[in-house]
Motif scaffolding. Structure first.
Motif, PDB file in Angstrom:
ATOM      1  N   PRO A 179       0.797  -1.231   0.000  1.00  0.00           N
ATOM      2  CA  PRO A 179       0.000   0.000   0.000  1.00  0.00           C
ATOM      3  C   PRO A 179       0.828   1.280   0.000  1.00  0.00           C
ATOM      4  CG  PRO A 179      -1.000  -1.607   1.456  1.00  0.00           C
ATOM      5  CD  PRO A 179       0.303  -2.198   1.004  1.00  0.00           C
ATOM      6  N   ALA A 180       1.967   1.273   0.662  1.00  0.00           N
ATOM      7  CA  ALA A 180       2.799   2.481   0.719  1.00  0.00           C
ATOM      8  C   ALA A 180       3.346   2.860  -0.648  1.00  0.00           C
ATOM      9  CB  ALA A 180       3.952   2.274   1.699  1.00  0.00           C
ATOM     10  N   GLN A 181       3.437   1.896  -1.572  1.00  0.00           N
ATOM     11  CA  GLN A 181       3.941   2.161  -2.916  1.00  0.00           C
ATOM     12  C   GLN A 181       2.816   2.423  -3.922  1.00  0.00           C
ATOM     13  OE1 GLN A 181       5.897  -0.276  -0.968  1.00  0.00           O
ATOM     14  NE2 GLN A 181       6.959   1.691  -0.722  1.00  0.00           N
ATOM     15  N   ALA A 182       1.567   2.322  -3.500  1.00  0.00           N
ATOM     16  CA  ALA A 182       0.421   2.538  -4.385  1.00  0.00           C
ATOM     17  C   ALA A 182      -0.067   3.973  -4.257  1.00  0.00           C
ATOM     18  CB  ALA A 182      -0.708   1.564  -4.039  1.00  0.00           C
ATOM     19  N   PRO A 183      -0.672   4.521  -5.310  1.00  0.00           N
ATOM     20  CA  PRO A 183      -1.217   5.883  -5.208  1.00  0.00           C
ATOM     21  C   PRO A 183      -2.341   5.944  -4.187  1.00  0.00           C
ATOM     22  CG  PRO A 183      -1.910   4.831  -7.255  1.00  0.00           C
ATOM     23  CD  PRO A 183      -0.888   3.931  -6.645  1.00  0.00           C
ATOM     24  N   ARG A 184      -2.514   7.097  -3.606  1.00  0.00           N
ATOM     25  CA  ARG A 184      -3.568   7.268  -2.597  1.00  0.00           C
ATOM     26  C   ARG A 184      -4.186   8.647  -2.717  1.00  0.00           C
ATOM     27  NH1 ARG A 184      -4.405   9.375   2.461  1.00  0.00           N
ATOM     28  NH2 ARG A 184      -5.819   8.192   3.837  1.00  0.00           N
ATOM     29  N   ALA A 185      -5.491   8.688  -2.906  1.00  0.00           N
ATOM     30  CA  ALA A 185      -6.211   9.963  -2.935  1.00  0.00           C
ATOM     31  C   ALA A 185      -6.464  10.434  -1.508  1.00  0.00           C
ATOM     32  CB  ALA A 185      -7.537   9.802  -3.670  1.00  0.00           C
ATOM     33  N   ALA A 186      -6.509  11.731  -1.335  1.00  0.00           N
ATOM     34  CA  ALA A 186      -6.808  12.295  -0.015  1.00  0.00           C
ATOM     35  C   ALA A 186      -8.278  12.087   0.314  1.00  0.00           C
ATOM     36  CB  ALA A 186      -6.462  13.775   0.010  1.00  0.00           C
ATOM     37  N   ALA A 187      -8.581  12.091   1.589  1.00  0.00           N
ATOM     38  CA  ALA A 187      -9.967  12.101   2.062  1.00  0.00           C
ATOM     39  C   ALA A 187     -10.354  13.555   2.301  1.00  0.00           C
ATOM     40  CB  ALA A 187     -10.107  11.281   3.340  1.00  0.00           C
ATOM     41  N   THR A 188     -11.413  14.023   1.664  1.00  0.00           N
ATOM     42  CA  THR A 188     -11.740  15.445   1.735  1.00  0.00           C
ATOM     43  C   THR A 188     -12.070  15.902   3.152  1.00  0.00           C
ATOM     44  OG1 THR A 188     -14.041  14.936   1.127  1.00  0.00           O
ATOM     45  CG2 THR A 188     -12.551  15.571  -0.642  1.00  0.00           C
ATOM     46  N   HIS A 189     -12.544  14.974   3.995  1.00  0.00           N
ATOM     47  CA  HIS A 189     -12.896  15.374   5.364  1.00  0.00           C
ATOM     48  C   HIS A 189     -11.692  15.366   6.297  1.00  0.00           C
ATOM     49  CE1 HIS A 189     -13.199  10.962   5.236  1.00  0.00           C
ATOM     50  NE2 HIS A 189     -12.810  11.007   6.500  1.00  0.00           N
ATOM     51  N   ASP A 190     -10.529  14.951   5.791  1.00  0.00           N
ATOM     52  CA  ASP A 190      -9.313  14.892   6.606  1.00  0.00           C
ATOM     53  C   ASP A 190      -8.638  16.259   6.615  1.00  0.00           C
ATOM     54  OD1 ASP A 190      -6.963  14.348   7.895  1.00  0.00           O
ATOM     55  OD2 ASP A 190      -6.165  12.998   6.350  1.00  0.00           O
ATOM     56  N   ARG A 191      -8.837  17.008   7.666  1.00  0.00           N
ATOM     57  CA  ARG A 191      -8.314  18.366   7.739  1.00  0.00           C
ATOM     58  C   ARG A 191      -6.796  18.396   7.893  1.00  0.00           C
ATOM     59  NH1 ARG A 191     -11.781  22.151   6.007  1.00  0.00           N
ATOM     60  NH2 ARG A 191     -10.549  23.680   7.174  1.00  0.00           N
ATOM     61  N   THR A 192      -6.181  17.250   8.163  1.00  0.00           N
ATOM     62  CA  THR A 192      -4.727  17.223   8.253  1.00  0.00           C
ATOM     63  C   THR A 192      -4.081  17.128   6.866  1.00  0.00           C
ATOM     64  OG1 THR A 192      -4.563  14.798   8.451  1.00  0.00           O
ATOM     65  CG2 THR A 192      -4.902  16.058  10.480  1.00  0.00           C
ATOM     66  N   ALA A 193      -4.863  16.772   5.850  1.00  0.00           N
ATOM     67  CA  ALA A 193      -4.342  16.676   4.487  1.00  0.00           C
ATOM     68  C   ALA A 193      -4.271  18.067   3.869  1.00  0.00           C
ATOM     69  CB  ALA A 193      -5.218  15.762   3.642  1.00  0.00           C
TER      70      ALA A 193
END
Length: 381
Positions: free
Chosen positions: A254-268
């Motif tokens: 998973p660490a090498q796969a792309p990851r979209a942000a979660a819109t509700h995650d204010r830390t992103a």
């Protein structure tokens, strides 16, 4: 509860669920025809009290979900035993013939109240009410379940609408319009004309490649699935879980796969959250090969921010569709951008997306407004 006690409780829950499922017919893949009842597929099991997953059916969720009038969604996938999907880094996974993907749209009921024929709670759609693979039917209202089925000739989309008694869903190829009233936590109410798409409208979104002219899944992509999920047996990354079960082949860690942000995650980062929102809500149409490619506006994650992403780009539409704004995205000026004008509208002749909503997504508009206002640039240069 200690760790040992928690593990014992989870094991007992799993054994109980397995015992219940042994008395239920297995998932039934229909290679032909148009089954009239959702129960004909045996993907979901409804006993009148709970809606649960049949044996072999896996739940999944997305980092950022598509907005649908504040509906919550129970997503599942079932693959024929012994088969697996092939991992793709950027596209939807390549699923084998026999795959059944389901998406059940439901709303929580207002706190302390039962179903009155129209009122549902307006809550954050990212907050799942699925517990141990089940939905408590005394707490939610089922609206529809959409199936995306991989047959030998390609994918087919089938919309099923739940009955008043919440015991069965029936195929509605012509779609349906369901009047609802969204009740917010502060008691304010908003009318929503919830639209179940007809079969052709399903194709208008899932035909993500105008050249191929074939339906494809939208959500099951690495960047959307690369997140943890609370399974009945414990929390695990979805890509790792699918790989461990043999449902997915060729996936990296998973660490090498792309990851979209979660819109509700204010830390992103704001940019990551906004891009993820536009990608899942707009990018399947507004892309280089999508149905909206004639607009010249691409909002998928693969498009670099620039004129093709709407920055200082004059819109193809004119008049009412632009709200007299000059640019799709005017950096530093959300109020002066066509993108926000169309996101804020509930006029069918103006609003974007064209399908899937009848009310404005206030939180989405706020996010994209903040993002546009933070952009730098001068369209007069």
């Amino acid at each position: 509860m200690g760790t040992t006690a928690r593990k014992i409780a989870l094991l007992l829950m799993a054994l109980t669920l397995a015992a219940c499922q042994r008395s239920v017919p297995p998932v039934q893949f229909h290679a032909q025809g148009l089954p009239q009842k959702l129960s004909d597929w045996q993907v979901l099991v409804n006993d009148g009290r709970t809606l649960r997953l049949n044996g072999g059916v896996q739940p999944f969720d997305l980092n950022t979900p598509l907005f649908s009038d504040y509906a919550h969604k129970l997503r599942t996938v079932w693959l024929p035993p012994g088969s697996s999907a092939r991992y793709e880094a950027d596209k939807a996974f390549d699923f084998p013939v026999g795959t059944i993907i389901s998406k059940t749209f439901y709303f929580p009921l207002p706190a302390g109240k039962g179903w009155d024929g129209k009122s549902v709670a307006r809550t954050d759609p990212a907050e799942s009410l699925v517990k141990a693979g089940q939905l408590d039917l005394s707490q939610v209202r089922l609206i529809e379940t959409r199936l995306l089925v991989r047959r030998s000739e390609g994918w087919i989309a089938l919309p099923y609408v739940w009955n008043e008694a919440q015991t069965e869903a029936t195929l509605m190829r012509i779609g349906a319009l369901i009047p609802l009233e969204l009740v917010a936590a502060d008691g304010t109410r908003e009318t929503a004309d919830y639209q179940v798409p007809d079969q052709n409208q399903c194709a208008s979104c899932h035909n993500t490649d105008n050249l191929a002219r074939a339906l494809q899944p939208i959500g099951p992509k690495a960047r959307h699935l690369n997140r943890d999920y609370d399974y009945a047996g414990g929390r695990e990354n979805q890509l790792a879980h699918w790989s461990r079960l043999g449902l997915l082949s060729g996936a990296p860690e998973p660490a090498q796969a792309p990851r979209a942000a979660a819109t509700h995650d204010r830390t992103a980062a704001l940019d990551a959250r906004a891009r993820a929102y536009l990608d899942i809500n707009c990018g399947h149409c507004h892309s280089a090969k999508g149905p909206a490619n004639t607009s010249g506006l691409s909002l998928d994650v693969a498009t670099d921010p620039g004129i093709h992403f709407g920055f200082c780009k004059q819109p193809v539409a004119a008049g009412k569709g632009t709200g007299n704004r000059l640019y799709d995205i005017k950096p530093g000026d959300a109020a002066g951008s066509v993108l926000l004008y169309r996101m804020e509208s509930d006029d069918p002749a103006v609003m974007m997306p064209e399908l899937g909503r009848s009310v404005m997504h206030a939180e989405g508009v706020k996010l994209i407004s903040e993002w546009v206002d933070a952009q730098k640039g001068d369209c007069s240069l």
